[in-house]
Design a protein around this motif. Structure first.
Motif, PDB file in Angstrom:
ATOM      1  N   GLY A 133      61.165  39.510  44.167  1.00 41.89           N
ATOM      2  CA  GLY A 133      60.316  38.405  44.591  1.00 41.89           C
ATOM      3  C   GLY A 133      59.235  38.070  43.594  1.00 41.89           C
ATOM      4  N   SER A 134      58.365  37.128  43.976  1.00 46.10           N
ATOM      5  CA  SER A 134      57.322  36.625  43.085  1.00 46.10           C
ATOM      6  C   SER A 134      55.964  36.644  43.786  1.00 46.10           C
ATOM      7  CB  SER A 134      57.634  35.189  42.657  1.00 46.10           C
ATOM      8  OG  SER A 134      58.856  35.123  41.952  1.00 46.10           O
ATOM      9  N   LEU A 135      54.938  36.774  42.981  1.00 44.91           N
ATOM     10  CA  LEU A 135      53.563  36.686  43.451  1.00 44.91           C
ATOM     11  C   LEU A 135      52.721  36.055  42.356  1.00 44.91           C
ATOM     12  CD1 LEU A 135      52.771  40.158  45.100  1.00 44.91           C
ATOM     13  CD2 LEU A 135      52.846  37.947  46.263  1.00 44.91           C
ATOM     14  N   THR A 136      51.653  35.379  42.782  1.00 45.77           N
ATOM     15  CA  THR A 136      50.688  34.851  41.824  1.00 45.77           C
ATOM     16  C   THR A 136      49.311  35.390  42.159  1.00 45.77           C
ATOM     17  OG1 THR A 136      51.942  32.828  41.428  1.00 45.77           O
ATOM     18  CG2 THR A 136      49.614  32.796  40.863  1.00 45.77           C
ATOM     19  N   LEU A 137      48.680  35.982  41.179  1.00 44.80           N
ATOM     20  CA  LEU A 137      47.315  36.473  41.322  1.00 44.80           C
ATOM     21  C   LEU A 137      46.358  35.447  40.726  1.00 44.80           C
ATOM     22  CD1 LEU A 137      47.817  40.178  40.190  1.00 44.80           C
ATOM     23  CD2 LEU A 137      48.168  39.150  42.442  1.00 44.80           C
ATOM     24  N   THR A 138      45.203  35.271  41.359  1.00 41.21           N
ATOM     25  CA  THR A 138      44.196  34.357  40.844  1.00 41.21           C
ATOM     26  C   THR A 138      42.864  35.076  40.689  1.00 41.21           C
ATOM     27  OG1 THR A 138      43.508  33.606  43.028  1.00 41.21           O
ATOM     28  CG2 THR A 138      45.307  32.408  41.988  1.00 41.21           C
ATOM     29  N   CYS A 139      42.028  34.489  39.832  1.00 47.65           N
ATOM     30  CA  CYS A 139      40.751  35.119  39.506  1.00 47.65           C
ATOM     31  C   CYS A 139      39.782  34.022  39.102  1.00 47.65           C
ATOM     32  CB  CYS A 139      40.962  36.119  38.374  1.00 47.65           C
ATOM     33  SG  CYS A 139      39.483  36.905  37.729  1.00 47.65           S
ATOM     34  N   LYS A 140      38.634  33.962  39.758  1.00 51.32           N
ATOM     35  CA  LYS A 140      37.596  32.993  39.409  1.00 51.32           C
ATOM     36  C   LYS A 140      36.719  33.595  38.322  1.00 51.32           C
ATOM     37  CE  LYS A 140      37.987  29.345  42.137  1.00 51.32           C
ATOM     38  NZ  LYS A 140      38.078  27.954  41.596  1.00 51.32           N
ATOM     39  N   ALA A 141      36.593  32.865  37.210  1.00 51.70           N
ATOM     40  CA  ALA A 141      35.825  33.399  36.087  1.00 51.70           C
ATOM     41  C   ALA A 141      35.404  32.262  35.185  1.00 51.70           C
ATOM     42  CB  ALA A 141      36.667  34.396  35.302  1.00 51.70           C
ATOM     43  N   SER A 142      34.361  32.500  34.397  1.00 49.09           N
ATOM     44  CA  SER A 142      33.905  31.509  33.424  1.00 49.09           C
ATOM     45  C   SER A 142      33.177  32.207  32.298  1.00 49.09           C
ATOM     46  CB  SER A 142      32.986  30.481  34.088  1.00 49.09           C
ATOM     47  OG  SER A 142      31.816  31.104  34.585  1.00 49.09           O
ATOM     48  N   GLY A 143      33.019  31.490  31.154  1.00 45.26           N
ATOM     49  CA  GLY A 143      32.242  32.015  30.038  1.00 45.26           C
ATOM     50  C   GLY A 143      32.898  33.155  29.293  1.00 45.26           C
ATOM     51  N   TYR A 144      34.042  32.900  28.679  1.00 46.24           N
ATOM     52  CA  TYR A 144      34.773  33.944  27.988  1.00 46.24           C
ATOM     53  C   TYR A 144      35.652  33.318  26.917  1.00 46.24           C
ATOM     54  CZ  TYR A 144      38.028  31.948  31.269  1.00 46.24           C
ATOM     55  OH  TYR A 144      38.756  31.052  31.997  1.00 46.24           O
ATOM     56  N   SER A 145      36.162  34.118  26.017  1.00 48.61           N
ATOM     57  CA  SER A 145      37.159  33.636  25.065  1.00 48.61           C
ATOM     58  C   SER A 145      38.447  34.430  25.150  1.00 48.61           C
ATOM     59  CB  SER A 145      36.603  33.718  23.635  1.00 48.61           C
ATOM     60  OG  SER A 145      36.365  35.073  23.274  1.00 48.61           O
ATOM     61  N   LEU A 146      38.438  35.472  25.956  1.00 43.09           N
ATOM     62  CA  LEU A 146      39.635  36.285  26.126  1.00 43.09           C
ATOM     63  C   LEU A 146      39.755  36.644  27.602  1.00 43.09           C
ATOM     64  CD1 LEU A 146      41.942  37.885  24.636  1.00 43.09           C
ATOM     65  CD2 LEU A 146      40.371  39.839  24.671  1.00 43.09           C
ATOM     66  N   ILE A 147      40.920  36.424  28.160  1.00 42.58           N
ATOM     67  CA  ILE A 147      41.152  36.837  29.535  1.00 42.58           C
ATOM     68  C   ILE A 147      42.286  37.844  29.550  1.00 42.58           C
ATOM     69  CG2 ILE A 147      40.372  34.621  30.425  1.00 42.58           C
ATOM     70  CD1 ILE A 147      43.260  33.969  31.127  1.00 42.58           C
ATOM     71  N   GLY A 148      42.269  38.696  30.547  1.00 42.36           N
ATOM     72  CA  GLY A 148      43.310  39.701  30.624  1.00 42.36           C
ATOM     73  C   GLY A 148      43.595  40.122  32.045  1.00 42.36           C
ATOM     74  N   TRP A 149      44.770  40.632  32.226  1.00 34.25           N
ATOM     75  CA  TRP A 149      45.160  41.257  33.489  1.00 34.25           C
ATOM     76  C   TRP A 149      45.576  42.689  33.186  1.00 34.25           C
ATOM     77  CZ3 TRP A 149      44.550  39.259  38.284  1.00 34.25           C
ATOM     78  CH2 TRP A 149      44.316  37.877  38.384  1.00 34.25           C
ATOM     79  N   PHE A 150      45.101  43.599  34.012  1.00 32.88           N
ATOM     80  CA  PHE A 150      45.413  45.013  33.886  1.00 32.88           C
ATOM     81  C   PHE A 150      45.929  45.515  35.220  1.00 32.88           C
ATOM     82  CE2 PHE A 150      43.498  46.138  29.774  1.00 32.88           C
ATOM     83  CZ  PHE A 150      42.825  44.968  29.509  1.00 32.88           C
ATOM     84  N   ARG A 151      46.563  46.676  35.203  1.00 29.82           N
ATOM     85  CA  ARG A 151      47.013  47.250  36.455  1.00 29.82           C
ATOM     86  C   ARG A 151      46.886  48.765  36.414  1.00 29.82           C
ATOM     87  NH1 ARG A 151      53.621  46.323  36.369  1.00 29.82           N
ATOM     88  NH2 ARG A 151      54.139  48.116  35.019  1.00 29.82           N
ATOM     89  N   GLN A 152      46.758  49.332  37.594  1.00 32.73           N
ATOM     90  CA  GLN A 152      46.635  50.781  37.699  1.00 32.73           C
ATOM     91  C   GLN A 152      47.483  51.279  38.851  1.00 32.73           C
ATOM     92  OE1 GLN A 152      42.621  52.253  38.140  1.00 32.73           O
ATOM     93  NE2 GLN A 152      43.211  54.250  37.317  1.00 32.73           N
TER      94      GLN A 152
END
Length: 121
Positions: free
Chosen positions: A16-35
């Protein structure tokens, strides 16, 4: 350090599929991590200000990182999920440091609260 607010996640069957979202501002690099439970946190994907992306080898074309600058929202679209993708997922923002690879946590200063993704068989 700004607090990022995540949403999305949940439980999904393998494939299946999922979409994660994140509200953020003021950056030049974004990332997703997992644990995964009991394991170290690992980088999943990054998106730099020049539009370049970096994905972990285990993504294998299944995930897409993106952003909507007008809405200050980051996304991680995940397709063809498998059991090994079960983990707590975190968004992060920061700036690329010289000599540090993109998926390294040292590039990131602000973190989301985390959202659980559980893949079932």
């Amino acid at each position: 350090q700004a607090q990022l607010v995540q949403s999305g996640g949940g439980s999904v069957q393998a494939g299946g599929s999922l979409t994660l979202t994140c509200k953020a501002s003021g950056y030049s690099l974004i990332g997703w991590f997992r644990q995964p439970l009991g394991q170290e946190r690992e980088g999943v994907a990054t998106l730099a200000g020049d539009g370049s992306t970096t994905y972990a080898a285990f993504v294998k074309g299944r995930f897409t990182i993106s952003q909507d600058i007008r809405e200050n929202t980051l996304y991680l679209k995940m397709n063809n999920l498998n059991l090994e993708d079960t983990a707590m997922y975190y968004c992060a923002t920061g700036f690329t440091r010289m000599g540090v690879r993109r998926l390294d946590e040292r590039n990131f200063r602000s973190w989301g609260q985390g959202t659980q993704v559980t893949v079932t068989s």
